[in-house]
Design an enzyme around this catalytic site. Structure first.
Site, mmCIF file in Angstrom:
data_model
loop_
_atom_site.group_PDB
_atom_site.id
_atom_site.type_symbol
_atom_site.label_atom_id
_atom_site.label_comp_id
_atom_site.label_asym_id
_atom_site.label_seq_id
_atom_site.Cartn_x
_atom_site.Cartn_y
_atom_site.Cartn_z
ATOM 1 N N GLU A 84 0.893 -1.174 0.000
ATOM 2 C CA GLU A 84 0.000 0.000 0.000
ATOM 3 C C GLU A 84 0.919 1.208 0.000
ATOM 4 O O GLU A 84 1.571 1.472 1.009
ATOM 5 C CB GLU A 84 -0.869 0.008 1.265
ATOM 6 C CG GLU A 84 -1.740 -1.215 1.440
ATOM 7 C CD GLU A 84 -2.876 -1.284 0.443
ATOM 8 O OE1 GLU A 84 -3.193 -0.248 -0.160
ATOM 9 O OE2 GLU A 84 -3.417 -2.373 0.253
ATOM 10 N N CYS A 91 -2.975 8.735 3.286
ATOM 11 C CA CYS A 91 -2.629 8.197 1.965
ATOM 12 C C CYS A 91 -3.776 8.387 0.985
ATOM 13 O O CYS A 91 -3.578 8.383 -0.225
ATOM 14 C CB CYS A 91 -2.278 6.726 2.085
ATOM 15 S SG CYS A 91 -3.554 5.798 2.952
HETATM 16 P P1 NAP Z 1 8.347 4.877 4.774
HETATM 17 O O1 NAP Z 1 9.472 5.754 5.100
HETATM 18 O O2 NAP Z 1 8.380 4.123 3.507
HETATM 19 O O3 NAP Z 1 8.235 3.871 6.019
HETATM 20 C C1 NAP Z 1 7.191 2.953 6.096
HETATM 21 C C2 NAP Z 1 7.600 1.823 7.007
HETATM 22 O O4 NAP Z 1 8.654 1.085 6.412
HETATM 23 C C3 NAP Z 1 8.106 2.266 8.379
HETATM 24 O O5 NAP Z 1 7.629 1.377 9.357
HETATM 25 C C4 NAP Z 1 9.613 2.135 8.224
HETATM 26 O O6 NAP Z 1 10.271 1.915 9.435
HETATM 27 C C5 NAP Z 1 9.678 0.902 7.365
HETATM 28 N N1 NAP Z 1 10.933 0.709 6.665
HETATM 29 C C6 NAP Z 1 11.680 1.632 6.034
HETATM 30 N N2 NAP Z 1 12.758 1.032 5.485
HETATM 31 C C7 NAP Z 1 12.677 -0.283 5.783
HETATM 32 C C8 NAP Z 1 13.496 -1.407 5.509
HETATM 33 N N3 NAP Z 1 14.607 -1.300 4.798
HETATM 34 N N4 NAP Z 1 13.123 -2.609 5.988
HETATM 35 C C9 NAP Z 1 11.983 -2.741 6.701
HETATM 36 N N5 NAP Z 1 11.169 -1.705 6.995
HETATM 37 C C10 NAP Z 1 11.504 -0.500 6.533
HETATM 38 O O7 NAP Z 1 6.971 5.650 4.786
HETATM 39 P P2 NAP Z 1 6.408 6.681 5.885
HETATM 40 O O8 NAP Z 1 7.195 7.939 5.775
HETATM 41 O O9 NAP Z 1 6.285 6.031 7.206
HETATM 42 O O10 NAP Z 1 4.932 6.906 5.370
HETATM 43 C C11 NAP Z 1 4.576 7.864 4.413
HETATM 44 C C12 NAP Z 1 4.258 7.228 3.103
HETATM 45 O O11 NAP Z 1 3.376 6.132 3.300
HETATM 46 C C13 NAP Z 1 3.537 8.164 2.181
HETATM 47 O O12 NAP Z 1 4.156 8.099 0.936
HETATM 48 C C14 NAP Z 1 2.112 7.615 2.100
HETATM 49 O O13 NAP Z 1 1.484 7.812 0.883
HETATM 50 C C15 NAP Z 1 2.324 6.186 2.350
HETATM 51 N N6 NAP Z 1 1.126 5.615 2.963
HETATM 52 C C16 NAP Z 1 0.367 4.761 2.220
HETATM 53 C C17 NAP Z 1 -0.762 4.209 2.770
HETATM 54 C C18 NAP Z 1 -1.611 3.253 1.992
HETATM 55 O O14 NAP Z 1 -2.456 2.609 2.598
HETATM 56 N N7 NAP Z 1 -1.448 3.136 0.699
HETATM 57 C C19 NAP Z 1 -1.134 4.508 4.073
HETATM 58 C C20 NAP Z 1 -0.336 5.391 4.799
HETATM 59 C C21 NAP Z 1 0.797 5.937 4.224
HETATM 60 P P3 NAP Z 1 11.020 3.097 10.227
HETATM 61 O O15 NAP Z 1 9.975 4.045 10.646
HETATM 62 O O16 NAP Z 1 11.636 2.368 11.359
HETATM 63 O O17 NAP Z 1 12.004 3.677 9.271
#
Ligand code: NAP
Length: 519
Positions: A256, A297
């Site tokens: 997602e 999102c």
């Molecule tokens: P993100 O930086 O991609 O992080 C998302 C999750 O992935 C966090 O728990 C992060 O952990 C983890 N993560 C990052 N690198 C990883 C790795 N190498 N291995 C395992 N886990 C890893 O995104 P965000 O800044 O939290 O969220 C914002 C984005 O999410 C926006 O682009 C938004 O559109 C999207 N979003 C989408 C939805 C949907 O349902 N489609 C819903 C909400 C948000 P850490 O925090 O520990 O780095």
């Protein structure tokens, strides 16, 4: 300083190495510390597979439903506490926090309710049986059984309660144990929520584990029966999808990701009047831009409006945004709090600058508002709402490519023709939701046909449903959540559909008498 523990291997355990600080985005102060250093991720997976999975698979759907009901009630019992933590660590207003926390409670409760109809069985039938041979003696039936691995849930920072619940509800009801990995920056709420579940002892041992901090090498140990459900940015998703073991073992991965959700105002809508459809459009656009400070999102990022009423639309939205009180989210009069983290604030500001290269900023500016209420200036992660307007819709590119994850949206004037609107909407390359505001059935039909292939959900806003709708930003457990292309290609929720990720579909072929009497 409060130290958050991880719930792994049947106990709450403090981090034993490097930790990260969690902040209050209103003041910039550190409020807690967490970390997963020293956690044996392979053992965490094994605990889920060997202890949690068998316990869940022993239960019938009705029993698992009762378990979800108890989980929902355990969270409800600490609702006020969770709301306070979301205000502190997420920059949520009380209303924003309720959206997340009540979403978690409601989703678990909805699945608990639906589980009753599945009854005291452990296997789901997939469709009707089918005659395969010359006579009905040789019979076929598809069944759905739980996978025997672990379901790893990696979530984004913006929904620390709902993000866990919407994934866990489907996995647990399907019979799979979960390992929850919320985003580090806002895991204060998730830690308290999972502690409520373990205190209430409503889930069998090993069926839910929690990592507050980095996933470490967890994903490197996923195997053929495991599942990864990821919510976050498209860039992180791309990085994770490439992992060799995920590819080698065909690990189920649900993504997602980002989405440039569009709202299309139909040519029949009378802007600036008291028409219900117009009011609904205004309410939904302004809500999506400001609720959770635009960090949803599903929030509307692109607003398509017939060119001849673009000025009226612009003025009215700008007027509403101007009336939005921004400041300390703990203050009752405040309608919009800060962004969740300093890096999030910096990304949003850079994103506005990028969009401003091809669109005019018609309301707001980069930076915190001048009249910040109830907090000190220059310390928090504030960004005022910004409305842009494409200089030339046909040439705009960044608005269809770059998601600014904050209180920001862009007006895109179009001719009023559904074919043109569909083509513009599709430039987002796949989204979670698009909304169409119109009472003209021909326009709506043409938009549905044009936009549906590019979206997991279409929200059809009209006068008749206005008083019941929660807006396009609300993800309801009865409808699927996810979208093609840029949005990740995933699918969650949608009643029993969301369980499919955690189940194996198997075709049985044999004697009809045997197959029909197995369950
Ligand atoms: P993100 O930086 O991609 O992080 C998302 C999750 O992935 C966090 O728990 C992060 O952990 C983890 N993560 C990052 N690198 C990883 C790795 N190498 N291995 C395992 N886990 C890893 O995104 P965000 O800044 O939290 O969220 C914002 C984005 O999410 C926006 O682009 C938004 O559109 C999207 N979003 C989408 C939805 C949907 O349902 N489609 C819903 C909400 C948000 P850490 O925090 O520990 O780095």
């Amino acid at each position: 300083m409060r130290i958050l523990e991880n719930h792994v291997l049947g106990a709450w355990r403090a981090p034993s190495g490097k930790t990260a600080d969690l902040h209050d985005p209103t003041t910039g102060e550190a409020v807690a510390r967490c970390g997963t250093a020293g956690t044996d991720m392979r053992a965490v997976l094994d605990h889920a597979r060997r202890v949690g999975g068998p316990a869940l698979r022993e239960m019938t759907f009705a029993q698992r439903g009762a378990m979800l009901d108890a989980a929902s009630k355990a969270i409800h019992a600490i609702r006020e506490e969770l709301i306070d933590l979301a205000i502190l660590n997420g920059g949520n207003t009380r209303k924003d926090a309720k959206f997340d926390v009540d979403g978690a409670i409601g989703t678990l409760s909805a699945y608990a309710h639906w589980a009753k109809s599945l009854g005291e069985t452990k296997v789901m039938l997939d469709g009707e049986g089918l005659q395969l041979g010359r006579t009905p003696r040789f019979w076929g039936q598809h069944i759905l059984v739980p996978r025997t691995g672990a379901a790893v849930h990696v979530n984004a920072f913006n929904f620390p309660a709902w993000g866990l619940a919407e994934k866990a509800a489907c996995a647990l009801l399907a019979g799979m144990p979960c390992i929850e990995k919320p985003a580090t920056a806002t895991c204060l709420v998730t830690e308290r929520l999972v502690r409520a579940l373990t205190d209430a002892k409503c889930l069998p041992d090993g069926s839910i584990q929690l990592l507050c901090g980095s996933a470490g090498d967890l994903l490197d140990h996923l195997g053929p029966q495991d599942v990864l459900a990821f919510t976050g940015s498209a860039d992180t998703a791309l990085q994770l999808r490439r992992k060799e073991n995920l590819l080698r073992w065909s690990v189920r991965v649900n993504v997602e990701a980002d989405s440039l959700n569009a709202a299309v105002l139909g040519p029949d809508v009378r802007a600036g009047t008291d028409q219900e459809t117009w009011n609904l459009f205004l309410r939904d656009v302004v809500t999506d831009m400001t609720q959770k400070t635009g960090q949803k999102c599903t929030a509307i990022r692109r607003i398509l409006v017939p060119a001849e009423i673009a000025d009226t639309v612009q003025e009215t939205i700008a007027e509403r945004l101007g009336a939005t009180v921004v400041g300390n989210p703990a203050n009752d009069e405040v309608r919009m709090g800060p962004l969740a983290t300093a890096s999030q604030r910096d990304d949003v500001r850079a994103g506005i600058e990028r969009l401003a290269k091809e669109a005019a900023v018609v309301h707001g500016a980069v930076g915190e508002p001048a009249n910040l209420v109830g907090c000190e200036k220059g310390r928090g992660c504030f960004q005022q709402p910004v409305l842009l307007r494409a200089k030339e819709t046909a040439k705009a590119a960044a608005v269809h490519e770059h998601e600014v994850f904050g209180p920001v949206a862009t007006l895109l004037p179009y001719s009023g023709a559904a074919a043109e609107a569909s083509e513009i909407v599709a430039r987002g390359n796949g989204g979670l939701v698009a909304s169409v505001f119109s009472d003209d059935r021909d326009f709506v039909r043409a938009m549905v046909l044009g936009a549906a292939p590019w979206h997991g959900r279409l929200y059809l806003g009209s006068g008749k449903m206005a008083d019941q709708s929660l807006g396009p930003g609300a993800v309801l457990p009865g409808s699927v959540h996810g979208g093609p292309g840029r949005a990740g290609g995933g699918e969650e929720l949608g009643m029993f559909r969301g369980m499919a990720l955690y189940q194996q579909r198997t075709a049985l072929q044999g004697d009809r008498g045997v197959i029909e009497k197995l369950w």
